[in-house]
Write an enzyme that holds these catalytic residues in place. Structure first.
Site, PDB file in Angstrom:
ATOM      1  N   HIS A 232      -9.742  -1.786   1.651  1.00 12.68           N
ATOM      2  CA  HIS A 232      -8.435  -1.202   1.364  1.00 12.68           C
ATOM      3  C   HIS A 232      -8.194  -0.153   2.451  1.00 12.68           C
ATOM      4  CE1 HIS A 232      -8.978  -2.903  -2.627  1.00 12.68           C
ATOM      5  NE2 HIS A 232      -7.862  -2.366  -3.098  1.00 12.68           N
TER       6      HIS A 232
ATOM      7  N   GLU B  20      -3.058   2.362   2.572  1.00 14.57           N
ATOM      8  CA  GLU B  20      -2.249   2.324   1.342  1.00 14.57           C
ATOM      9  C   GLU B  20      -1.624   3.706   1.138  1.00 14.57           C
ATOM     10  OE1 GLU B  20      -4.482   1.707  -2.277  1.00 14.57           O
ATOM     11  OE2 GLU B  20      -2.686   1.316  -3.469  1.00 14.57           O
TER      12      GLU B  20
END
Ligand SMILES: [Zn+2]
Length: 344
Positions: free
Chosen positions: A208, A211
């Site tokens: 990830h 974000e």
């Protein structure tokens, strides 16, 4: 060749539902619907939640309330059989949306820290039994991505990845590893060595990144060897990064509604999904935590097509990207790509 097949009176949501596609960014614990939560609650709560109360839990106005919902759901996962149940329900839901393959994050980081009474092997035995049964029943294949929580620190992530490497042969559906959690508290850089070890053990690498943090977080994920980037929302602010992502065709696991619901992107109109696509980036569409954000993968396909004006051939391309960017072996990948190409 496909253009002739697409009639103007086509029912687009139905076409998108039938379009074979893969989901590459989905958290197992985030797939629990209010209906599933009620079943879990009946198993574990002295006074079980009603469906109405469970539905209310899923309506929230800010990120903090979302985290409380996630906690309420997670607390009701207490036995291996609970994990088997949510796995089966997840695959059933995916198949109904035309999802032919999914790569699903399972957070061993959370399990190891908060659920010491559950061994990873007991949970994996349960979810694997459910996966095999549901794959047969619904035809949707599933690979697992073992997720560590970056802000729990390097040591806990190392323990997660080492166990994934050890158990990979026992559970061949473990395809890769990733880091989630709070980007601001846990930049990717320090994970370089344990990413290299995971890669050497034959695990594929995701992270990830971008974000809630800027493009530097994505650079950092690329620098430690991430093959796919989850979210990548902030890449839009760095032309050099955009050029590298396009040149190297790094698959981006975009999650449009998730970005809006968490406030990482303030409105649909400024989400970069179409810009990324038109800039030649390897875009895939995903749902992240579907019932929690009120949008599953089919909803995301419908939304993206309507709001950003993708043509159906472009939607087919997004579906093909999702299969191409998967960690499937060549045989099933080619089979699924053929299905996407021939779909009408
Ligand atoms: Zn995610």
């Amino acid at each position: 060749m496909a253009r002739g097949r697409l009639q103007p009176e086509i029912d687009i949501p139905d076409w998108l539902r039938r379009l074979p596609k893969a989901e590459l960014h989905l958290h197992l614990e985030g797939t629990i619907t209010p209906e599933t939560l009620v079943v879990l609650s009946k198993r574990h709560d002295a006074v079980p939640l009603t469906l109405e109360a469970a539905r209310k839990l899923y309506v929230y106005e800010n990120f903090r309330a979302f985290l409380m919902t996630f906690k309420a759901v997670s607390e009701r996962l207490q036995t291996p059989d609970d994990y088997a149940f949510i796995t089966h329900e997840m695959i059933r839901e995916l198949a109904a949306q035309g999802v032919v393959h999914a790569e699903v994050y399972i957070s061993w980081g959370i399990l190891m820290r908060f659920k010491p009474q559950l061994t990873i092997v007991a949970v994996m035995d349960a979810v694997e039994a459910a996966r095999k049964k549901a794959e047969k029943e619904f035809g949707t294949s599933v690979l697992w991505i073992i997720d560590a929580v970056r802000h729990f620190g390097l040591e806990e992530a190392a323990a997660v990845f080492q166990l994934a490497a050890q158990l990979k042969d026992q559970y061949p559906s473990i395809a890769g590893i990733g880091i989630g959690g709070d980007e601001a508290l846990g930049p990717a850089g320090p994970f370089r060595e344990i990413y290299a070890e995971a890669k050497a053990a034959g695990l594929r690498l995701t992270a990830h990144a971008g974000e809630s943090m800027g493009p530097e977080s994505i650079w950092s994920a690329l620098n430690i060897g991430a093959e796919r980037i989850g979210h990548a929302l902030s890449a839009q602010h760095d032309p050099e990064l955009m050029a590298i992502l396009a040149e190297r065709q790094i698959p981006l696991e975009l999650n449009v509604t998730s970005n809006i619901r968490t406030g990482c992107c303030s409105e649909y109109d400024i989400h970069p999904v179409k810009d990324y696509f038109e800039s030649g980036l390897m875009v895939t569409i995903n749902s992240d935590d579907p019932p929690m954000f009120g949008s599953h993968l089919l909803d995301e396909y419908i939304l993206v097509q309507e709001k950003f004006g993708f043509t159906l051939e472009q939607m087919r391309e997004l579906a093909a990207n999702s299969v191409e960017a998967s960690f499937l072996g060549p045989e099933r990948k080619l089979k699924l790509l053929g299905m996407v190409e021939q779909f009408s």
